[in-house]
Design a protein around this motif. Structure first.
Motif, mmCIF file in Angstrom:
data_model
loop_
_atom_site.group_PDB
_atom_site.id
_atom_site.type_symbol
_atom_site.label_atom_id
_atom_site.label_comp_id
_atom_site.label_asym_id
_atom_site.label_seq_id
_atom_site.Cartn_x
_atom_site.Cartn_y
_atom_site.Cartn_z
ATOM 1 N N PHE A 75 0.828 -1.204 0.000
ATOM 2 C CA PHE A 75 0.000 0.000 0.000
ATOM 3 C C PHE A 75 0.865 1.257 0.000
ATOM 4 O O PHE A 75 0.619 2.201 0.751
ATOM 5 C CB PHE A 75 -0.931 -0.006 1.218
ATOM 6 C CG PHE A 75 -2.022 -1.035 1.124
ATOM 7 C CD1 PHE A 75 -3.291 -0.693 0.710
ATOM 8 C CD2 PHE A 75 -1.762 -2.363 1.440
ATOM 9 C CE1 PHE A 75 -4.297 -1.649 0.616
ATOM 10 C CE2 PHE A 75 -2.754 -3.318 1.358
ATOM 11 C CZ PHE A 75 -4.030 -2.967 0.941
ATOM 12 N N GLU A 76 1.870 1.280 -0.841
ATOM 13 C CA GLU A 76 2.719 2.450 -0.935
ATOM 14 C C GLU A 76 1.955 3.609 -1.577
ATOM 15 O O GLU A 76 0.941 3.424 -2.249
ATOM 16 C CB GLU A 76 3.981 2.134 -1.735
ATOM 17 C CG GLU A 76 5.011 1.298 -0.974
ATOM 18 C CD GLU A 76 5.628 2.041 0.210
ATOM 19 O OE1 GLU A 76 5.347 3.250 0.385
ATOM 20 O OE2 GLU A 76 6.382 1.410 0.973
ATOM 21 N N ARG A 77 2.499 4.807 -1.382
ATOM 22 C CA ARG A 77 1.795 6.031 -1.765
ATOM 23 C C ARG A 77 1.453 6.088 -3.248
ATOM 24 O O ARG A 77 0.380 6.543 -3.631
ATOM 25 C CB ARG A 77 2.661 7.240 -1.371
ATOM 26 C CG ARG A 77 2.094 8.577 -1.804
ATOM 27 C CD ARG A 77 2.937 9.710 -1.269
ATOM 28 N NE ARG A 77 2.501 10.994 -1.784
ATOM 29 C CZ ARG A 77 3.014 12.157 -1.396
ATOM 30 N NH1 ARG A 77 3.980 12.177 -0.510
ATOM 31 N NH2 ARG A 77 2.572 13.289 -1.911
ATOM 32 N N GLY A 144 -0.523 1.651 4.888
ATOM 33 C CA GLY A 144 -0.454 2.746 3.939
ATOM 34 C C GLY A 144 0.894 3.428 3.930
ATOM 35 O O GLY A 144 1.871 2.952 4.517
ATOM 36 N N ASN A 145 0.932 4.564 3.260
ATOM 37 C CA ASN A 145 2.129 5.368 3.195
ATOM 38 C C ASN A 145 2.360 6.068 4.541
ATOM 39 O O ASN A 145 1.434 6.625 5.125
ATOM 40 C CB ASN A 145 1.977 6.409 2.078
ATOM 41 C CG ASN A 145 3.066 7.458 2.099
ATOM 42 O OD1 ASN A 145 2.859 8.558 2.601
ATOM 43 N ND2 ASN A 145 4.223 7.116 1.572
ATOM 44 N N ARG A 146 3.581 6.018 5.038
ATOM 45 C CA ARG A 146 3.881 6.557 6.376
ATOM 46 C C ARG A 146 3.522 8.034 6.482
ATOM 47 O O ARG A 146 2.883 8.469 7.438
ATOM 48 C CB ARG A 146 5.356 6.331 6.708
ATOM 49 C CG ARG A 146 5.771 6.883 8.066
ATOM 50 C CD ARG A 146 7.144 6.374 8.449
ATOM 51 N NE ARG A 146 7.132 4.922 8.619
ATOM 52 C CZ ARG A 146 6.740 4.301 9.734
ATOM 53 N NH1 ARG A 146 6.335 5.018 10.789
ATOM 54 N NH2 ARG A 146 6.755 2.987 9.808
ATOM 55 N N THR A 168 2.415 0.180 8.325
ATOM 56 C CA THR A 168 3.014 -0.844 7.470
ATOM 57 C C THR A 168 2.492 -0.712 6.045
ATOM 58 O O THR A 168 1.300 -0.435 5.840
ATOM 59 C CB THR A 168 2.711 -2.260 8.010
ATOM 60 O OG1 THR A 168 3.180 -3.236 7.067
ATOM 61 C CG2 THR A 168 1.229 -2.469 8.255
ATOM 62 N N PRO A 169 3.332 -0.891 5.026
ATOM 63 C CA PRO A 169 2.860 -0.852 3.647
ATOM 64 C C PRO A 169 2.235 -2.159 3.194
ATOM 65 O O PRO A 169 1.672 -2.241 2.097
ATOM 66 C CB PRO A 169 4.132 -0.560 2.853
ATOM 67 C CG PRO A 169 5.212 -1.205 3.666
ATOM 68 C CD PRO A 169 4.794 -1.014 5.101
#
Length: 259
Positions: A75-77, A144-146, A168-169
């Motif tokens: 689930f990166e940005r 998701g994205n931090r 967590t991604p």
């Protein structure tokens, strides 16, 4: 972790361990899916304007590509905008028409639109979290994205509520919760994970008690079966107030007999 030394809170148990409340963010504390649904609808309309008459095909293709990208990249940005650009490229290839850079840019903008929105909290979420803060070590667990997730927690005004934030991604909340239980000396029998997703949140039922609060439906895989015969308690609730009355308060009462 400085919060462990605070004398005005009662999350330390008589057995020397700590009682913790793990809380999902997206779809549990704050609305999430409507922003993505809106972006998907806008993408479908854009594809129609670009000459791809079958809007449903465009949306179905996007969902397939995005699900595949999620499995590969987590689930990166950039996952969602990249999925929209890839879908547009595939639709162009299907019709043998050239991609237009301006349309690709618009796909990227639509894909980024769900991020960094002012969070809309579900009714009584902040109220209940504030009430139970005294009794539990509070840990937010979110995929998701931090940067985006930290922004969401901060803008919601709940940053002071949480002692720990786990971002967590990947769809690995069960693993992250297991690690936190060990690292923070948490008693899983007197703790719980509260979340809306049967899949990503429900996997934590193998590690601690699970409070299922389905305020928001996400992808179809959220209908996955919960782990069976884990030895932990499952609480099915329909609102934040019910989560406190019929789950969290019960765990607090159980401390007297189990510690």
């Amino acid at each position: 972790m400085s919060s462990c030394s605070r004398m005005d809170r009662s999350y330390r148990l008589s057995n020397g361990k700590v009682a913790a409340l793990f809380v999902d963010v997206d779809g549990t504390i704050a609305e999430c899916q409507p922003y993505y649904d809106s972006a998907i609808e806008r993408f479908g309309c854009l594809m129609t304007l670009c000459g791809f008459d079958d809007k449903e095909h465009a949306i179905d293709t996007l969902r397939e590509i995005d699900l595949s990208n999620t499995h590969i990249n987590g689930f990166e940005r950039d996952r969602f905008p990249n999925s929209m650009m890839a879908t547009y490229a595939q639709l162009c290839a299907e019709k043998s028409v050239p991609e237009q850079p301006k349309i690709t840019e618009m796909c990227q903008d639509i894909g980024n639109s769900p991020l960094f929105r002012q969070p809309k909290l579900f009714p009584n979420a902040a109220l209940v979290l504030g009430r139970v803060h005294h009794h539990f070590l509070m840990i937010a667990v979110t995929i998701g994205n931090r940067e985006a997730q930290q922004y969401k927690i901060r803008q919601s005004g709940l940053d002071p509520i949480f002692d720990e934030v786990i971002i967590t991604p990947n769809d690995d909340k069960g693993v992250r919760v297991r690690e936190a239980i060990v690292d923070l000396n948490i008693d899983p029998r007197l703790s719980a994970f509260l979340g809306n997703s049967r899949r990503s949140d429900g996997q934590c039922l193998t590690e601690t008690n699970f409070i299922h609060l389905p305020l928001e439906q996400g992808w179809s895989f959220d209908n996955s079966d919960l782990p069976a015969n884990t030895g932990f308690q499952l609480f099915e609730v329909k609102s934040w107030i019910e989560a406190q009355d019929r789950a969290i308060d019960r765990l607090i009462r159980q401390r007297e007999t189990r510690c």
